[in-house]
Write an enzyme that holds these catalytic residues in place. Structure first.
Site, mmCIF file in Angstrom:
data_model
loop_
_atom_site.group_PDB
_atom_site.id
_atom_site.type_symbol
_atom_site.label_atom_id
_atom_site.label_comp_id
_atom_site.label_asym_id
_atom_site.label_seq_id
_atom_site.Cartn_x
_atom_site.Cartn_y
_atom_site.Cartn_z
ATOM 1 N N LYS A 36 -5.902 -20.374 -32.298
ATOM 2 C CA LYS A 36 -6.253 -20.017 -31.013
ATOM 3 C C LYS A 36 -6.948 -18.894 -30.683
ATOM 4 O O LYS A 36 -7.014 -18.440 -31.266
ATOM 5 C CB LYS A 36 -4.636 -19.916 -30.033
ATOM 6 C CG LYS A 36 -3.631 -18.966 -30.714
ATOM 7 C CD LYS A 36 -2.299 -18.568 -29.866
ATOM 8 C CE LYS A 36 -1.534 -17.190 -30.385
ATOM 9 N NZ LYS A 36 -0.539 -17.945 -31.077
ATOM 10 N N ARG A 138 10.209 -17.208 -23.347
ATOM 11 C CA ARG A 138 9.551 -17.446 -23.098
ATOM 12 C C ARG A 138 9.430 -19.273 -22.744
ATOM 13 O O ARG A 138 9.723 -19.634 -21.914
ATOM 14 C CB ARG A 138 8.162 -17.191 -23.621
ATOM 15 C CG ARG A 138 7.942 -16.384 -23.691
ATOM 16 C CD ARG A 138 6.455 -15.993 -24.367
ATOM 17 N NE ARG A 138 6.309 -16.298 -25.695
ATOM 18 C CZ ARG A 138 5.042 -16.597 -27.030
ATOM 19 N NH1 ARG A 138 4.637 -15.668 -26.100
ATOM 20 N NH2 ARG A 138 4.817 -17.215 -27.866
ATOM 21 N N TYR A 270 -19.098 11.606 -19.960
ATOM 22 C CA TYR A 270 -18.743 11.979 -18.432
ATOM 23 C C TYR A 270 -17.275 13.069 -19.080
ATOM 24 O O TYR A 270 -16.923 12.388 -19.934
ATOM 25 C CB TYR A 270 -18.521 10.201 -17.842
ATOM 26 C CG TYR A 270 -19.368 9.771 -17.862
ATOM 27 C CD1 TYR A 270 -19.958 9.758 -16.826
ATOM 28 C CD2 TYR A 270 -19.911 8.428 -18.707
ATOM 29 C CE1 TYR A 270 -21.542 8.968 -15.643
ATOM 30 C CE2 TYR A 270 -20.745 7.071 -17.702
ATOM 31 C CZ TYR A 270 -21.349 7.943 -17.285
ATOM 32 O OH TYR A 270 -22.818 7.039 -16.327
ATOM 33 N N MET A 318 -19.956 2.877 -20.909
ATOM 34 C CA MET A 318 -20.165 1.232 -20.397
ATOM 35 C C MET A 318 -21.054 0.755 -21.483
ATOM 36 O O MET A 318 -20.361 -0.348 -22.570
ATOM 37 C CB MET A 318 -20.589 1.012 -19.204
ATOM 38 C CG MET A 318 -20.765 -0.578 -18.880
ATOM 39 S SD MET A 318 -21.414 -1.293 -17.222
ATOM 40 C CE MET A 318 -20.197 -0.252 -16.135
HETATM 41 C C1 LIG Z 1 -0.082 -17.184 -32.561
HETATM 42 C C2 LIG Z 1 1.450 -17.728 -32.890
HETATM 43 C C3 LIG Z 1 1.574 -17.948 -33.682
HETATM 44 C C4 LIG Z 1 1.713 -17.146 -35.105
HETATM 45 O O1 LIG Z 1 1.738 -15.880 -34.925
HETATM 46 P P1 LIG Z 1 0.961 -14.933 -36.320
HETATM 47 O O2 LIG Z 1 2.087 -13.866 -36.089
HETATM 48 O O3 LIG Z 1 -0.132 -14.147 -36.042
HETATM 49 O O4 LIG Z 1 1.045 -15.372 -37.554
HETATM 50 C C5 LIG Z 1 2.450 -18.993 -34.100
HETATM 51 N N1 LIG Z 1 3.193 -19.383 -33.651
HETATM 52 C C6 LIG Z 1 3.043 -19.593 -32.218
HETATM 53 C C7 LIG Z 1 4.120 -20.495 -30.958
HETATM 54 C C8 LIG Z 1 2.055 -18.734 -32.106
HETATM 55 O O5 LIG Z 1 1.999 -18.494 -30.383
#
Ligand SMILES: *Cc1c(COP(=O)(O)O)cnc(C)c1O
Length: 380
Positions: A36, A138, A270, A318
């Protein structure tokens, strides 16, 4: 989705990701590749292709849109959408693109029933993964929902639950492992109830930390994310050896565009927040917060130049950042315009680890990868 026109470059070592996949594939169960958020900034399509060659057959992304993008790239494996469908475009894409959504509430389930009734058949069903909340709070159904779930699913002919999933909140916190075990017990009860009700589902619970540290939570599938990209969730703890073989896959560089002396007492950048403690030499590097190199690193972080640590001097701007290269200049290793500086990675003892960069930045490695990964990438 890259930040164009800048000089910062992200180099991704696909062999390291393949190595990490092998490390996370030992033991029982199938290791799903969590790709993802553009493979945590490493690039969705190249990473998924490399992992498919390594034997991965199940890929997990966030949104249905990401899943469609992955499918259209030619991916033939199973593709899971961890977020599940949110809008009507998402629902419409599931059956034609063979995407398996996580489903965690009744509204989604009812809409999926309708979608399946229109687009799927018992011979070619719309596959789904039932998502359960066992403590993360969640998304997801609860153990108590199982009887109603079973009854809703009995008259949903084109809809086929093939998995049941839940997510661990504390697998990477050894002080909090009791909570992970409690989640594991609840998840086991969910699986028992579903199977007792006649559903033949593949259970998957473990993330990277769960894979490395909690063999009893492996079930049939395990979802590996951060470990694929080389981060050991136990770095710096007494359990460090669990993930010691993982190798970071991302390096980030930017060029030096100017080198000049800075007399004792003069300041740079800055706000004049950094003053030369002696006669110094500073190098100006062509990167800044516009490249997602956080301004929070001002006067806190370091870069790696020719194998040596060089501290950030003053505020990150920046598109420019100054580093103090006095020690390097004095040791005779001249610093030249055009030298590439490592913001992450590098060679020798000065190499910057993802954990260190995250620590200076005040965040976790996940966020560092996602943000720096917005920049143009090169593959090795
Ligand atoms: C992102 C995610 C993972 C992976 O978790 P890691 O700690 O990066 O291995 C597994 N399951 C779900 C539902 C996630 O959202």
């Amino acid at each position: 989705m890259a930040i164009p026109y800048n000089k910062l470059r992200v180099q991704v070592d696909l062999n390291a990701i393949r190595h990490n996949y092998r490390q996370l594939s030992t033991g029982s169960g199938n290791t799903f590749a969590v790709v993802k958020a553009d493979a945590y900034g490493h690039g969705l399509i190249p990473v998924a292709r490399a992992l498919a060659e390594e034997g991965a057959d199940t890929f997990a992304v966030g949104t249905v849109g990401e899943a469609v993008h992955l499918r259209e790239s030619g991916c033939t494996g199973r593709i899971l959408s961890l977020l599940g469908p949110v809008d009507s475009d998402d629902y419409a894409a599931l059956a034609p693109q063979r995407i398996i959504p996580f489903v965690g509430n009744w509204e989604q389930l009812v809409r999926l029933k309708e979608t399946a009734a229109q687009n799927a058949t018992p011979e070619s069903p719309l596959e789904i993964s039932l998502k359960f909340d066992t403590g993360m709070a969640r998304l997801g159904f609860h153990l108590e929902d199982v009887p109603r779930l079973l009854s809703v699913l009995t008259d949903a002919p084109g809809l086929k639950p093939v998995m049941a999933s839940s997510h661990l909140a504390t697998a990477d916190e050894p002080d909090n492992w009791a909570f992970a075990r409690e989640q594991g017990d609840i998840f086991q009860a969910v699986l028992d109830a579903l199977r007792h009700g006649g559903l033949d589902v593949e259970g998957n619970l473990a993330n990277t930390a769960g894979i490395l540290a909690h063999g009893t939570l492996h079930h049939q599938g395990r979802r590996a994310g951060i470990g694929l990209y080389g981060c050991n969730p136990f770095a710096g703890t007494e359990h460090e050896s669990l993930g010691a073989e993982l190798r970071p896959a991302m390096e980030v560089t930017a060029p030096v565009v100017e080198v000049h002396p800075l007399a004792k007492g003069r300041s740079v950048s800055y706000g004049c927040t950094w003053k030369a403690p002696r006669d110094c030499v500073v190098a100006i590097v062509a990167t800044g917060y516009a490249d997602a190199y956080s301004r929070g690193l001002s006067n806190r972080g370091s870069m790696c130049l020719n194998g040596t640590r060089v501290p950030i001097a003053g505020r990150v701007c920046m598109q420019l950042t100054a580093v103090d290269v006095t020690d390097l200049a004095e040791s005779g290793h001249g610093v030249q315009v055009g030298d590439q500086v490592h913001l992450l990675g590098g060679r020798g003892p000065g190499k910057i680890t993802p954990e260190e960069l995250a620590d200076w930045w005040g965040t976790i490695t996940y966020e560092v990868f996602c943000l720096l990964g917005l920049n143009p990438k090169e593959y090795r």
